[in-house]
Every structure is written in C-alpha cells, then in structure tokens.
Design an enzyme around this catalytic site. Structure first.
Site, mmCIF file in Angstrom:
data_model
loop_
_atom_site.group_PDB
_atom_site.id
_atom_site.type_symbol
_atom_site.label_atom_id
_atom_site.label_comp_id
_atom_site.label_asym_id
_atom_site.label_seq_id
_atom_site.Cartn_x
_atom_site.Cartn_y
_atom_site.Cartn_z
ATOM 1 N N HIS A 68 0.860 -1.184 0.000
ATOM 2 C CA HIS A 68 0.000 0.000 0.000
ATOM 3 C C HIS A 68 0.896 1.233 0.000
ATOM 4 C CE1 HIS A 68 1.015 0.195 4.256
ATOM 5 N NE2 HIS A 68 0.552 -1.028 4.420
ATOM 6 N N HIS A 127 3.983 1.364 2.308
ATOM 7 C CA HIS A 127 5.177 0.678 1.797
ATOM 8 C C HIS A 127 5.871 1.519 0.727
ATOM 9 C CE1 HIS A 127 2.766 -3.027 3.007
ATOM 10 N NE2 HIS A 127 3.871 -3.139 3.709
ATOM 11 N N SER A 174 -1.695 -3.735 5.308
ATOM 12 C CA SER A 174 -2.127 -4.761 4.359
ATOM 13 C C SER A 174 -3.418 -5.427 4.830
ATOM 14 C CB SER A 174 -1.026 -5.810 4.195
ATOM 15 O OG SER A 174 0.148 -5.201 3.704
ATOM 16 N N ARG A 175 -3.616 -5.488 6.138
ATOM 17 C CA ARG A 175 -4.829 -6.118 6.675
ATOM 18 C C ARG A 175 -6.088 -5.315 6.345
ATOM 19 N NH1 ARG A 175 -3.259 -9.996 10.686
ATOM 20 N NH2 ARG A 175 -1.033 -9.839 11.077
#
Length: 281
Positions: free
Chosen positions: A34, A37, A188-189
């Site tokens: 995302h 990052h 990421s979750r």
C-alpha cells in the site's frame, strides 16, 4: 525491473553493484503493498544508489495459522505498484523453502525485554519469528540502510535492538505512519475490511488523538480508563490492549517523567486485528 527468487542470484547481483561502492537501501515487506510501503521505497530511492524490496509472507511470525492462511498474497499487483516508484528497484520474492530449507522454525532471541511488552504478550513467539527473518534478509541483502514504518513501532525497536546485539552494519530508519483520509493507519490487513468497517475503524486514530490531547493534563490511569470506556461503548470492537509506554524501553508508564512516550493500541474489528500508535510528546 529485476526480480529474484533465489538468494544466491540476488547476492551475486548486489556484489556487482557494490563494485562501484554504491549504497544499498532495503525495504522488507510481506507484500500486499500500500502507499505506506511505497513511502518507504521512496525514502530508500532518495537516499541510496540502489534499493531492494523483499516480498515474503514469513510463516514463523504468525502464531495464528488462520491469520497466515488469510494473509493477502498479491505479487503481480505489488510489482506494478513498485514500478510506479522506480523501474530500477530490485525485488526479492523467495519461497518459504528458499528462506528456511525444510526447517521452518524460529531462532531464539533476547531483545532485552522489548519482546515481552504489548504484541509480545499477545502473540507468543512473534518477535522470534521477526528477528529470524529480518536477520536472514539482512545477511542476504547486506543493506547500508533498512526502512521500517512506525505503525509497527515495537517491531522497529526490536529490529534496532537485534542489529545492535548482533553488531550488524545496518542503519535502521523509522518512517512516519501513512494514514487513510479518515486517519486509519495504512496496513495490508485493511484489504480484508469492508467499506463499512473502514469507516468504523476511524475511531482508532480519533481516540489516539484524544489520548494525546489529554496527556499533558491527565494521569496515565485516567487516559487508559478514558480509552477503554470509548471502546466499551462500541461493542463492534474487541479491545486487546491499550498501553501508554516509554519509547525506548516500551515499558508501561505509570508516572510521567522527562521521557518520550507513545500510546499503543490493538483491537479486533470483524475478527481482523488492527494496531496503531501515536507519539504523546
């Protein structure tokens, strides 16, 4: 763009690049990239001649097998996102066998007590898994600088401690948390959250900012009770912990001294675990 699945080939490529004495930056990730990052990649590209990103879902840091199974794996999409930062970034996407052979176990680490707080209390063995994979990756890539997001602030401190205790010549750089428009920390979750849950999850950062406003004039006990009461009033959340801790030691704060403090939180929403933190000073 160069993509390596094999550590021997990656090491050979990096050895060639180092012949010009150029610096290597490194961003270790588990993929499902995302903008948070990508901000780490941009920081690395800005300050290093070459940048490597690893994409590896590390089995030894998951104490919940279901969580490991459900963790998003999106390598093709990840590569497309990396290209938006630079076509020259090197991708290392190894298999589990490449990293662990047939021995998928963690080494045992001591992080001088950092591992016993917060995440360590609720995720047994998690930081041994983190230490194991980061050490392996550092030994393969041999970066000059490695970039980690402050959303996982405890992990950042753990990695710094591992580098210090193992005398590894790596400069570990912490980078600010990137947030969605509603304040939700990018993770990421978040891909597993419904749109409705993403809206509800704004409560996490909103509550942390209120805790920061209260910090100057109220006790740690008052702030803790305040936060717990907010989440009790929203039963769609399951609170795992809220902690005010000293940044360097991560020990829980009881009285405020002339030190740097952070508020840390972990909650479940629709059975998805979300963490966040905020500087209080």
């Amino acid at each position: 763009m160069l993509i390596f699945n094999n550590k021997t080939d990656l090491k050979a490529q990096l050895a060639k690049l180092r012949e010009t004495n150029s610096g290597v930056g490194f961003v270790p990730t588990m993929g499902a990239l995302h903008n948070g990052h990508l901000s780490l990649l941009k920081e690395s590209v800005k300050h290093n001649s070459h940048t490597v990103i690893s994409i590896f879902v590390n089995p030894t840091q998951f104490n919940n097998p279901e969580d490991l199974e459900k963790y998003p794996r999106t390598l093709e999409t990840d590569v497309d996102k990396i290209k938006t930062v630079s076509e020259d970034i090197i991708v290392f996407a190894p298999s589990v066998k490449e990293m662990y052979d047939d021995n998928i176990t963690s080494a045992n680490f001591s992080f001088d007590g950092l591992e016993n707080q917060m995440e360590g209390r609720f995720r047994p063995g998690h930081f041994d898994g983190v230490g194991t994979i980061v050490k392996k990756l550092f030994e393969i890539v041999e970066p000059d600088n490695a970039y980690f997001g402050e959303k996982d602030f405890q992990q950042l401190q753990i990695v710094k401690k591992m580098v210090e205790k193992n005398n590894m010549p790596v400069n570990v750089v912490g980078c600010p948390i990137l947030r969605e428009e509603n304040g939700l920390a990018m993770s990421s979750r978040n891909q597993r959250l419904s749109e409705e849950d993403k809206t509800k999850a704004a409560l996490i950062y909103k509550t942390l900012t209120e805790a920061r406003q209260l910090f100057d004039s109220h006790s740690v006990e008052y702030i803790t009770e305040y936060v717990n009461n907010i989440f009790k009033a929203h039963p769609e959340f399951e609170m795992e912990y809220f902690e005010v801790a000293e940044e360097d030691t991560l020990l829980p704060a009881s009285i405020k001294e002339n030190k740097k403090y952070r508020a840390f939180i972990a909650v479940f929403l629709s059975n998805i675990r979300l963490i966040d933190n905020i500087s209080l000073n």
